[in-house]
Design a protein around this motif. Structure first.
Motif, PDB file in Angstrom:
ATOM      1  N   ASP A 229      43.282  28.202  36.224  1.00  0.00           N
ATOM      2  CA  ASP A 229      43.571  29.008  35.055  1.00  0.00           C
ATOM      3  C   ASP A 229      44.566  28.295  34.142  1.00  0.00           C
ATOM      4  OD1 ASP A 229      43.133  31.361  33.716  1.00  0.00           O
ATOM      5  OD2 ASP A 229      45.019  32.247  34.448  1.00  0.00           O
ATOM      6  N   ARG A 230      45.639  27.751  34.736  1.00  0.00           N
ATOM      7  CA  ARG A 230      46.673  27.067  33.956  1.00  0.00           C
ATOM      8  C   ARG A 230      46.134  25.764  33.375  1.00  0.00           C
ATOM      9  NH1 ARG A 230      50.754  23.356  35.492  1.00  0.00           N
ATOM     10  NH2 ARG A 230      52.508  23.349  34.047  1.00  0.00           N
TER      11      ARG A 230
ATOM     12  N   SER B 269      44.039  26.482  30.338  1.00  0.00           N
ATOM     13  CA  SER B 269      44.777  26.817  29.108  1.00  0.00           C
ATOM     14  C   SER B 269      45.586  25.620  28.617  1.00  0.00           C
ATOM     15  CB  SER B 269      45.662  28.046  29.316  1.00  0.00           C
ATOM     16  OG  SER B 269      46.523  27.836  30.395  1.00  0.00           O
ATOM     17  N   LEU B 270      46.127  24.825  29.538  1.00  0.00           N
ATOM     18  CA  LEU B 270      46.866  23.630  29.104  1.00  0.00           C
ATOM     19  C   LEU B 270      45.939  22.636  28.419  1.00  0.00           C
ATOM     20  CD1 LEU B 270      49.342  22.698  31.971  1.00  0.00           C
ATOM     21  CD2 LEU B 270      49.853  23.584  29.710  1.00  0.00           C
TER      22      LEU B 270
END
Lengths: 104, 569
Positions: free
Chosen positions: A60-61, A64-65
């Protein structure tokens, strides 16, 4: 009488030997405890670091990153080829045989 | 003194023996005493040696030092952490040993952040000798608190369970109670195994999981829906790569999530699945031989069966063939096919596809399907298009994977399977049947009149089927509240994965021209999921017109009035 003296000396040697063995066992036992403690703390730290790594690398991170920092998108299907589709090396052109080439 | 009295006295108190014998007796006694003492020493030494050499002996001080086994981690199929136990420091108090409660409260409050002085005072006035004031104390805080030197305040090591992925697969992981016992999800199902310190490797792929969750979330927001479920299944092994239920919650805060978020729609919820069941209906018809691809059925008038009226979304004035019934999704046609199949045969197939019993999935949160009490003509006609039989998404996916995959039914599993593992798979449909079914599902995506056009992901050969079911309320079916779903299989010429997406009560939107059907709501998510997960799973895009792919699809399917659609896969 000589036998008694010899026996006393032998007893003394055995006694001090036993004492030294006992001391070394104690020292090693201490060392073992120390190692066990080091292992436990290392394992604990490893567990925390593994959890932190999993947390920081969670998909997830990363999604988005990468969407905010990189200009990457899913690859278009026409830009993916299987490895077999790429001719890795051209077939070597047939070399004209000269006399010096021959090994025999 | 009489004789017998003398004898008795002698036996108790014998005469002093002769001086010549005394010495021998004394010697014997000394030897005996020496032997007894020697045996005692031998016994003691033997025990000492035994204790010294057996370090693991439970009675020895040095043995049995091992701590309680730390709970094993939960991993995904590639070994990424999903749950991990980590050591923490817990701050606790013993009120009986606290000298000045006000002083303690005053000094601790600034170090504990969230807790006010009053909170601490309240905690200290509780009964008991162990009152937890704070968990997860940082090393700095630890030192600060020790420096205060407060009596009755202790810091001791403990452990906590972390779910580093947050909300990802939260329903699946479940949670534990305060005593470290699993009470939901995998934590409960594999409690013993985890307690023994063993890891549990799931079939889930975190990458696929994140993509599915994200895309499902996107569609739910776009259509202002209540929730949804998503599933990716490996059709060759039955492994579940992704299992998502939305709304979800952060797995680290299970107890603060509301009941709706805790509810696992993918395994615990049972729903009438709607038209995706037509895939099964067509496959059963082909397998039993009651219909072929060319068999045509009259769909011009709504069917009246007892008090039901079976209608089509778009009425057709001409007879439709088997493939058109699936591609256009005709209820009337499906019901007519089911009539030919017969209720008993249909029920037998549904049973073999695992739709009539509680699934054996490795989760405590699973439900039994709702089966009609009387499975006769009427029931079989409605079940053909997915009404009257309620199953959970994981069951529906498992069954459709058989019809749209390779013809095998494999019970879906959440545990990773090694390539060498053997598992039960039963052949339900022949190669020929599944090739036809797959071709029809491909046409539902690729043909311009198909219902799943938006699921097309160029190069990846997606085949699919939509389903839109009205939700059941106390007063019967609610036309306004729909449950839309799409089931898709890719690459359809040699299926590897099955994707199931379900959205609960999507509302018509301007950007969808007022539609809230499965083709508009769920299908776009399929296309985006496929393009993202295919490269992850090592599936390469192909040219849909290449002969290797063509030969795996049925060449003679007639859709529409213009003839065979050979060219339009």
């Amino acid at each position: 009488m000589r036998i008694v003296i010899l026996a006393c000396v032998a007893l003394g040697l055995c006694g001090s030997g036993l004492y030294m063995v006992k001391r070394s066992v104690d020292a090693r036992y201490k060392e073992l405890k120390q190692l066990e403690y080091t292992i436990t703390t290392a394992e604990d730290r490893a567990a925390i670091l593994a959890a932190e790594w999993a947390y920081l690398s969670r998909p997830d991170r990363i999604i988005s990153l990468s969407s905010s920092l990189l200009s990457m998108r899913p690859i278009e299907p026409d830009r993916i080829l299987p490895l077999d589709a790429i001719p890795l090396r051209r077939p070597a052109p047939a070399r004209p045989q000269t006399e010096g080439d021959s090994n025999d | 003194m009489t004789n017998w009295k003398t004898k008795l006295l002698r036996s108790i108190w014998p005469d002093r023996p002769l001086p010549s014998r005394t010495r021998i007796i004394a010697q014997n006694r000394l030897v005996l005493a020496g032997i007894v003492a020697g045996l005692c020493f031998v016994g003691i030494s033997a025990k000492a040696v035994h204790l010294a050499t057996n370090l693991d002996n439970k009675n020895s001080v040095r043995g049995n030092y091992k701590q309680v086994q730390q709970r094993g981690p939960i991993l995904d199929r590639r070994g990424r952490l999903m749950a991990q136990t980590v050591p923490i420091m817990v701050l606790h108090a013993d009120p009986k040993k606290v000298m000045d409660q006000h002083e303690v409260a005053e000094k601790l409050a600034p170090l504990l952040g969230k807790k006010s002085q009053q909170d601490i005072l309240n905690a200290l006035s509780r009964k008991g000798r162990y009152i937890e004031l704070a968990r997860k104390i940082t090393p700095q805080r630890h030192a600060d608190i020790l420096a205060l030197g407060l009596p009755g305040i202790y810091i001791s090591p403990s452990e906590t369970r972390l779910y580093p992925q947050g909300a990802e697969a939260a329903h699946l992981l479940g949670t534990m109670d305060i005593d470290g016992k699993g009470i939901a999800g995998i934590e409960k199902q594999f409690d013993e195994r985890l307690r023994a310190g063993n890891p549990v490797a799931l079939s889930i792929d975190l990458g696929v999981q994140a993509v599915v969750r994200r895309e499902l979330q996107h569609q739910i927001e776009q259509f202002d829906a209540l929730g949804g479920a998503g599933l990716v299944l490996d059709v060759r092994t039955g492994e579940i790569l992704s299992l998502t239920s939305l709304p979800d919650y952060n797995a680290n805060q299970y107890s603060s999530a509301d009941a709706d978020a805790q509810f696992n729609r993918a395994t615990k919820g049972v729903f009438e699945m709607g038209s995706i069941f037509k895939v099964l209906n067509s496959a059963i018809a082909l397998e039993t031989g009651v219909a072929s691809l060319g068999s045509s059925y009259d769909v011009s008038k709504p069917l009246r069966v007892a008090r039901f009226r079976i209608r089509d979304y778009h009425p057709y004035n001409r007879p439709l063939n088997l493939s058109e019934i699936l591609v256009y999704s005709s209820n009337i046609g499906s019901a007519r096919i089911a009539e030919d199949i017969g209720a008993a045969a249909q029920k037998a197939f549904m049973d073999r596809l695992g739709l009539l019993k509680r699934p054996a999935l490795e989760l405590p949160e699973i439900s039994k399907p709702l089966i009609p009490r009387q499975w006769e003509r009427i029931a079989s006609m409605t079940i053909s298009y997915g009404h009257g039989l309620s199953v959970s998404p994981v069951q529906a996916a498992g069954a459709i994977a058989a019809a749209s995959g390779h013809g095998f039914y494999i019970e879906p599993t959440l545990l990773r399977r090694a390539p060498t593992d053997t598992f039960e798979k039963s052949r339900i449909f022949s190669e020929d049947t599944v090739r036809k079914v797959r071709s029809m599902m491909r046409l539902a995506v690729s043909h311009e009149d198909g219902t799943v056009n938006f699921a097309n992901a160029p190069g990846y050969m997606v085949g699919g089927k939509t389903g839109t079911a009205e939700k059941v309320t106390d007063k019967g079916y609610n036309r306004k509240a729909n449950l839309v779903s799409v089931v898709a299989s890719f690459p359809i010429h040699d299926p590897a994965y099955l994707i199931f997406i379900m959205v609960d009560e999507p509302k018509p939107q301007k950007h969808s021209y007022g539609y809230a059907t499965a083709g508009w709501v769920a299908a776009p998510a399929i296309a985006r999921i496929v393009t993202q997960i295919a490269p992850m799973m090592g599936i390469h895009p192909v040219d849909k017109d290449s002969p290797e792919i063509r030969q795996n699809l049925e060449p003679n399917i007639v859709i529409g009035t213009e003839g065979a659609i050979r060219a339009s896969y």
